[in-house]
Design a protein around this motif. Structure first.
Motif, mmCIF file in Angstrom:
data_model
loop_
_atom_site.group_PDB
_atom_site.id
_atom_site.type_symbol
_atom_site.label_atom_id
_atom_site.label_comp_id
_atom_site.label_asym_id
_atom_site.label_seq_id
_atom_site.Cartn_x
_atom_site.Cartn_y
_atom_site.Cartn_z
ATOM 1 N N LYS A 180 12.597 -1.183 -3.530
ATOM 2 C CA LYS A 180 11.506 -1.260 -4.504
ATOM 3 C C LYS A 180 11.366 0.020 -5.331
ATOM 4 C CE LYS A 180 7.790 -3.437 -3.185
ATOM 5 N NZ LYS A 180 7.550 -4.538 -4.157
ATOM 6 N N LEU A 181 11.513 1.193 -4.677
ATOM 7 C CA LEU A 181 11.236 2.470 -5.339
ATOM 8 C C LEU A 181 12.469 3.347 -5.554
ATOM 9 C CD1 LEU A 181 7.982 3.494 -3.389
ATOM 10 C CD2 LEU A 181 8.148 2.242 -5.557
ATOM 11 N N GLY A 182 13.561 2.987 -4.924
ATOM 12 C CA GLY A 182 14.764 3.809 -5.037
ATOM 13 C C GLY A 182 14.919 4.815 -3.917
ATOM 14 N N VAL A 199 10.152 -2.510 12.741
ATOM 15 C CA VAL A 199 9.224 -2.636 11.612
ATOM 16 C C VAL A 199 9.410 -1.469 10.647
ATOM 17 C CG1 VAL A 199 6.796 -2.542 10.929
ATOM 18 C CG2 VAL A 199 7.503 -4.002 12.838
ATOM 19 N N ARG A 200 9.478 -0.278 11.180
ATOM 20 C CA ARG A 200 9.641 0.911 10.342
ATOM 21 C C ARG A 200 10.964 0.855 9.575
ATOM 22 N NH1 ARG A 200 6.750 5.526 10.417
ATOM 23 N NH2 ARG A 200 7.668 7.313 9.342
ATOM 24 N N ASP A 201 12.022 0.414 10.238
ATOM 25 C CA ASP A 201 13.330 0.312 9.575
ATOM 26 C C ASP A 201 13.286 -0.720 8.448
ATOM 27 O OD1 ASP A 201 14.365 2.226 11.232
ATOM 28 O OD2 ASP A 201 15.386 0.817 12.572
ATOM 29 N N ARG A 202 12.632 -1.856 8.694
ATOM 30 C CA ARG A 202 12.533 -2.888 7.648
ATOM 31 C C ARG A 202 11.754 -2.376 6.450
ATOM 32 N NH1 ARG A 202 11.877 -6.661 12.023
ATOM 33 N NH2 ARG A 202 9.600 -6.555 11.846
ATOM 34 N N LEU A 203 10.647 -1.689 6.706
ATOM 35 C CA LEU A 203 9.844 -1.168 5.602
ATOM 36 C C LEU A 203 10.594 -0.079 4.839
ATOM 37 C CD1 LEU A 203 6.317 -1.103 7.278
ATOM 38 C CD2 LEU A 203 7.062 -2.565 5.395
ATOM 39 N N ALA A 204 11.360 0.747 5.532
ATOM 40 C CA ALA A 204 12.158 1.768 4.856
ATOM 41 C C ALA A 204 13.154 1.116 3.915
ATOM 42 C CB ALA A 204 12.877 2.643 5.886
ATOM 43 N N GLU A 205 13.802 0.053 4.384
ATOM 44 C CA GLU A 205 14.790 -0.654 3.559
ATOM 45 C C GLU A 205 14.130 -1.270 2.327
ATOM 46 O OE1 GLU A 205 18.037 -4.315 3.998
ATOM 47 O OE2 GLU A 205 16.893 -3.619 5.735
ATOM 48 N N GLN A 206 12.964 -1.861 2.516
ATOM 49 C CA GLN A 206 12.265 -2.493 1.392
ATOM 50 C C GLN A 206 11.738 -1.456 0.402
ATOM 51 O OE1 GLN A 206 9.811 -6.166 2.668
ATOM 52 N NE2 GLN A 206 10.197 -5.091 4.592
ATOM 53 N N LEU A 207 11.289 -0.315 0.899
ATOM 54 C CA LEU A 207 10.841 0.741 -0.009
ATOM 55 C C LEU A 207 12.000 1.280 -0.840
ATOM 56 C CD1 LEU A 207 8.339 2.687 2.280
ATOM 57 C CD2 LEU A 207 7.773 1.538 0.127
ATOM 58 N N ARG A 208 13.165 1.417 -0.220
ATOM 59 C CA ARG A 208 14.339 1.878 -0.982
ATOM 60 C C ARG A 208 14.689 0.872 -2.076
ATOM 61 N NH1 ARG A 208 15.997 3.828 4.222
ATOM 62 N NH2 ARG A 208 17.091 1.858 4.661
ATOM 63 N N CYS A 263 0.828 -1.214 0.000
ATOM 64 C CA CYS A 263 0.000 0.000 0.000
ATOM 65 C C CYS A 263 0.860 1.261 0.000
ATOM 66 C CB CYS A 263 -0.934 -0.003 1.203
ATOM 67 S SG CYS A 263 -2.186 -1.315 1.169
ATOM 68 N N LEU A 264 1.923 1.263 0.782
ATOM 69 C CA LEU A 264 2.828 2.423 0.808
ATOM 70 C C LEU A 264 3.455 2.642 -0.559
ATOM 71 C CD1 LEU A 264 4.591 1.772 4.219
ATOM 72 C CD2 LEU A 264 3.134 3.744 3.700
ATOM 73 N N ALA A 265 3.908 1.571 -1.193
ATOM 74 C CA ALA A 265 4.547 1.685 -2.503
ATOM 75 C C ALA A 265 3.586 2.233 -3.549
ATOM 76 C CB ALA A 265 5.086 0.321 -2.945
#
Length: 322
Positions: A59-61, A48-57, A21-23
């Motif tokens: 996925k999206l750059g 959790v926030r750190d993991r999602l930040a890493e995955q967003l980077r 959803c964030l992506a």
């Protein structure tokens, strides 16, 4: 009301839904509802926030979409603006009962409540909320952010608007929703359980090694069914092929290979698929040549991607010595 999404349960599934959803640019409230001390909750939410930040980077750059994320416990969670709430707590009915009672006390009247359960039917989940018509099961396949499919299960009592809201959201965030009734196993788990059990049975019987069975699926069955679904494949090859193959396999291997009544009916009413112009699907005779050509191009593309990988082989995991 905003387009905010709430995810209740901050485990692996909850994180995958939040990431998706964030992506897609939607704000998300990710509520960790497990019992923790304040210190444990704070530390867990940071992780959790750190993991999602890493995955967003990855996925999206960048992790700019993280600005739309709120990770919190139930004490501070605010779900009033959520259009859809995904319940992603463990598969224990009492845990779900408690979590959904809390959700109902938090959300607005028009919010859709979507349980990610793979165990309980939508008719069972609907009994746990104050407005049963707005409950839909949304079965995501792991890894949730990568697998396109989400199976949406509804019952006769489900509000059609709730289904439309959920499927519209899923399409908006890049998912492929399919709708099914309240039946155990949805679609994919029911199919894959049969395939996996039969594969294990072949190992047990000494038909082939685990590695060769897996290679046969990866090099043949899997890619083929990614182009032609099983019902389309029946029509493509001809219902008569499945009919006679099923009779032979039943005589050799048992009743689990007995074809259902619909196959008998299609045979008796000349609905064998492409050769009759109708089967599970209807075919326009003038369009069949292009249809065949298009499917063959898809086969070429799929196997073009898979062939180098299959030729090079894949390391087989082995048990490590202690």
């Amino acid at each position: 009301m905003t387009d905010e999404i709430a995810v209740v349960g901050a485990g692996r599934m909850g994180e995958g839904i939040a990431l998706t959803c964030l992506a897609a640019g939607l704000p998300v409230v990710l509520a960790d509802v497990k019992d923790r001390t304040d210190e444990e909750r704070s530390a867990y939410c940071r992780r959790v926030r750190d993991r999602l930040a890493e995955q967003l980077r990855a996925k999206l750059g960048d992790d700019a979409a993280l600005a739309g994320l709120t990770v919190c416990g139930r004490e501070t969670a605010r779900l009033a603006d959520a259009v859809v709430v995904f319940e992603a707590v463990p598969e224990v009915i009492e845990i779900k009962r408690e979590a959904l009672a809390w959700v109902c006390a938090q959300v607005g009247e028009s919010a859709v409540i979507a349980s990610t359960t793979s165990t309980f039917l939508v008719t069972e989940i609907a009994k746990l909320v104050d407005r049963p018509g707005r409950v839909v099961n949304a079965h995501w396949l792991n890894p949730a952010d990568l697998i396109p499919l989400v199976e949406v299960s509804r019952s006769d009592d489900t509000d059609p608007d709730a289904v439309a809201t959920l499927t519209g959201l899923l399409e908006r965030i890049g998912k492929v929703p399919v709708v099914c009734g309240p039946a155990a196993g949805y679609i994919v788990p029911r199919l894959q359980a049969l395939v996996m059990n039969e594969a294990a049975r072949m190992v047990e019987e000494g038909v082939a090694s685990a590695a060769d069975i897996d290679l046969a699926v990866r090099a043949g069955l899997g890619p083929r069914f990614s182009v032609l679904g099983p019902l389309e494949f029946i029509d493509w090859g001809g219902c008569d092929i499945l009919y006679y193959a099923s009779r032979y396999l039943t005589s050799e291997l048992g009743e689990r290979f007995q074809h259902p009544d619909v196959i008998e009916r299609n045979m008796s009413t000349s609905r064998r698929g492409l050769q009759d112009g109708t089967g599970f699907y209807d075919f326009d005779p003038e369009g069949v040549p292009e249809y065949r050509a298009a499917r063959m191009r898809e086969f070429e593309a799929i196997f073009g991607l898979r062939e180098p990988h299959l030729r090079n082989g894949t390391p087989v995991p082995t048990k490590q010595e202690d």
